[in-house]
Design an enzyme around this catalytic site. Structure first.
Site, PDB file in Angstrom:
ATOM      1  N   ASP A  36       0.816  -1.303   0.104  1.00 38.85           N
ATOM      2  CA  ASP A  36       0.030   0.026   0.084  1.00 38.85           C
ATOM      3  C   ASP A  36       0.841   1.152   0.293  1.00 38.85           C
ATOM      4  O   ASP A  36       1.967   1.179   0.593  1.00 38.85           O
ATOM      5  CB  ASP A  36      -0.923  -0.015   1.239  1.00 38.85           C
ATOM      6  CG  ASP A  36      -2.118   1.013   1.168  1.00 38.85           C
ATOM      7  OD1 ASP A  36      -2.280   1.583   0.136  1.00 38.85           O
ATOM      8  OD2 ASP A  36      -2.559   1.235   2.152  1.00 38.85           O
ATOM      9  N   HIS A  53       2.524   3.103  -8.819  1.00 33.50           N
ATOM     10  CA  HIS A  53       2.283   1.822  -8.926  1.00 33.50           C
ATOM     11  C   HIS A  53       3.577   1.155  -9.746  1.00 33.50           C
ATOM     12  O   HIS A  53       3.897   0.080  -9.525  1.00 33.50           O
ATOM     13  CB  HIS A  53       1.093   1.505 -10.153  1.00 33.50           C
ATOM     14  CG  HIS A  53      -0.238   1.967  -9.177  1.00 33.50           C
ATOM     15  ND1 HIS A  53      -0.518   1.722  -7.977  1.00 33.50           N
ATOM     16  CD2 HIS A  53      -1.200   2.607  -9.496  1.00 33.50           C
ATOM     17  CE1 HIS A  53      -1.607   2.184  -7.313  1.00 33.50           C
ATOM     18  NE2 HIS A  53      -2.318   2.642  -8.608  1.00 33.50           N
ATOM     19  N   LEU A 147      10.330 -20.665  -3.352  1.00 36.13           N
ATOM     20  CA  LEU A 147       9.748 -19.768  -2.901  1.00 36.13           C
ATOM     21  C   LEU A 147       8.172 -19.800  -3.599  1.00 36.13           C
ATOM     22  O   LEU A 147       8.187 -19.675  -4.581  1.00 36.13           O
ATOM     23  CB  LEU A 147      10.323 -18.160  -2.906  1.00 36.13           C
ATOM     24  CG  LEU A 147       9.418 -16.920  -2.466  1.00 36.13           C
ATOM     25  CD1 LEU A 147       9.192 -17.192  -1.083  1.00 36.13           C
ATOM     26  CD2 LEU A 147       9.890 -15.761  -3.214  1.00 36.13           C
TER      27      LEU A 147
HETATM   28  C1  IPE Z   1      -5.063  -2.575   0.091  1.00 37.21           C
HETATM   29  O1  IPE Z   1      -5.034  -1.094  -0.006  1.00 37.21           O
HETATM   30  C2  IPE Z   1      -5.192  -3.248  -0.863  1.00 37.21           C
HETATM   31  C3  IPE Z   1      -3.786  -3.465  -1.820  1.00 37.21           C
HETATM   32  C4  IPE Z   1      -2.702  -2.926  -1.331  1.00 37.21           C
HETATM   33  C5  IPE Z   1      -4.035  -4.114  -3.126  1.00 37.21           C
HETATM   34  P1  IPE Z   1      -6.107   0.040  -0.004  1.00 37.21           P
HETATM   35  O2  IPE Z   1      -5.445   1.220  -0.554  1.00 37.21           O
HETATM   36  O3  IPE Z   1      -7.233  -0.742  -1.189  1.00 37.21           O
HETATM   37  O4  IPE Z   1      -6.793  -0.523   1.108  1.00 37.21           O
HETATM   38  P2  IPE Z   1      -7.669   1.120   1.892  1.00 37.21           P
HETATM   39  O5  IPE Z   1      -8.617   1.465   0.965  1.00 37.21           O
HETATM   40  O6  IPE Z   1      -6.690   1.994   2.472  1.00 37.21           O
HETATM   41  O7  IPE Z   1      -8.270   0.240   3.120  1.00 37.21           O
HETATM   42  C1  IPE Z   2      -1.700   0.117  -3.242  1.00 36.04           C
HETATM   43  O1  IPE Z   2      -1.511   1.557  -3.479  1.00 36.04           O
HETATM   44  C2  IPE Z   2      -1.901  -0.326  -4.733  1.00 36.04           C
HETATM   45  C3  IPE Z   2      -3.248  -0.863  -4.681  1.00 36.04           C
HETATM   46  C4  IPE Z   2      -4.134  -0.819  -3.837  1.00 36.04           C
HETATM   47  C5  IPE Z   2      -3.881  -1.577  -6.028  1.00 36.04           C
HETATM   48  P1  IPE Z   2      -2.541   2.657  -3.267  1.00 36.04           P
HETATM   49  O2  IPE Z   2      -2.902   2.726  -4.726  1.00 36.04           O
HETATM   50  O3  IPE Z   2      -3.688   2.212  -2.331  1.00 36.04           O
HETATM   51  O4  IPE Z   2      -1.705   3.862  -2.746  1.00 36.04           O
HETATM   52  P2  IPE Z   2      -2.620   4.964  -1.593  1.00 36.04           P
HETATM   53  O5  IPE Z   2      -3.126   4.256  -0.354  1.00 36.04           O
HETATM   54  O6  IPE Z   2      -3.643   5.784  -2.303  1.00 36.04           O
HETATM   55  O7  IPE Z   2      -1.581   5.593  -1.232  1.00 36.04           O
HETATM   56 MG    MG Z   3      -3.979   2.486  -0.439  1.00 35.97          MG
END
Ligand code: IPE
Ligand code: IPE
Ligand code: MG
Length: 258
Positions: A36, A53, A147
């Site tokens: 995240d 990303h 792994l």
């Molecule tokens: C969790 O992150 C899902 C992934 C990292 C794939 P999100 O960004 O979707 O989670 P929330 O919305 O902050 O809970």
């Molecule tokens: C995680 O990063 C990637 C996915 C959930 C797919 P985010 O896109 O949620 O990044 P933030 O939380 O907005 O910083």
């Molecule tokens: Mg996120």
């Protein structure tokens, strides 16, 4: 007949000699990571979210390398949740394309290193090119055992449990399982992580104190490590820091330290 989980009972291996990462002691067998913070990483730099990303893929690469080096047996990464479909279509497309690109570029190297690709989640609902690449990656790496890389895609812990309940219900209806035979073990064996031990350590970068529908059943006794470091900045030294913290934990599993 249920197959016995071949990892059962193992919670970690003890290393005699420190690896290049200067880490000795008990290494978790199974590490889970919620990848995240990509959006925030990009925002801080005035870049489009896609740049975050893309950078996040480098962190994943570093984690796979580190886990191989440390002899972690299973790495489960949360890449796309069942709730992430709520994002704008352009962002979903970018994530799916990145997945295809990652697999195309890295599958031969992952295979050579002994990584087994194991997608978890409702994979069939992903765009066709992603499904195809995943199927190819699974097939190519099926015999590897250094792994296991579980990639959670269109994954939700609740959906996974609903799925397990449906499968167990089917066995009941068909008379293949008796009501009294429904145990935790049976439920576990109908999850995407069947035959794998539960995660020992769960890492969440980006400082969020929530589970966001990840591995709800499997984390009953998992140790959590949360850091403010954003996923695109997450490197081997952060993993080492997490494992050092894990090694200091007293895992009691509800019992007493005698
Ligand atoms: C969790 O992150 C899902 C992934 C990292 C794939 P999100 O960004 O979707 O989670 P929330 O919305 O902050 O809970
Ligand atoms: C995680 O990063 C990637 C996915 C959930 C797919 P985010 O896109 O949620 O990044 P933030 O939380 O907005 O910083
Ligand atoms: Mg996120």
């Amino acid at each position: 007949m249920l197959r016995l989980p071949f990892f059962r009972g193992k919670t970690g291996v003890s290393r005699e000699k420190p690896s290049k990462l200067e880490l000795s002691g008990e290494i978790p067998t199974h590490i889970a990571i919620i990848m995240d913070g990509n959006g925030r990483w990009a925002q801080k730099r005035n870049l489009p979210r896609a740049a975050g990303h893309r950078k996040g893929v480098e962190s994943l690469r570093a984690m796979v390398e580190a886990c191989l080096e440390l002899e972690v047996k299973i790495l489960t990464v949360y890449a796309f949740s069942t709730e992430n479909w709520k994002r704008p279509k352009e962002e979903v497309d970018i994530l799916m394309n990145l997945l295809v690109e990652y697999l195309q570029k890295e599958i031969n190297e992952l295979d050579r290193q002994g990584v087994r690709i194991s997608p978890i989640g409702e994979i069939s609902r992903l765009p066709v090119p992603a499904v195809r690449q995943l199927e190819k990656a699974v097939k190519q790496t099926a015999a590897n055992d250094r792994l296991i890389l579980n990639i959670a895609l269109n994954y939700g812990g609740r959906a996974e449990i609903v799925n397990a309940v449906k499968e167990v219900a089917r066995l009941l209806v068909n008379g293949e399982l008796a009501f009294e035979e429904i145990t935790e073990e049976v439920i576990s064996q109908h999850l995407a992580t069947k035959d794998m031990p539960d995660p020992d350590l769960l890492i969440r970068p980006s400082g969020e104190y929530r589970i966001s529908n990840f591995l709800l059943w499997q984390i009953a006794y998992t140790e959590f490590w949360i850091t403010d470091v954003l996923w695109p900045d997450f490197r081997k030294e952060h993993l080492v820091e997490a494992i050092r913290a894990y090694q200091k934990r007293d895992r009691r599993f509800g019992g007493l330290r005698l």
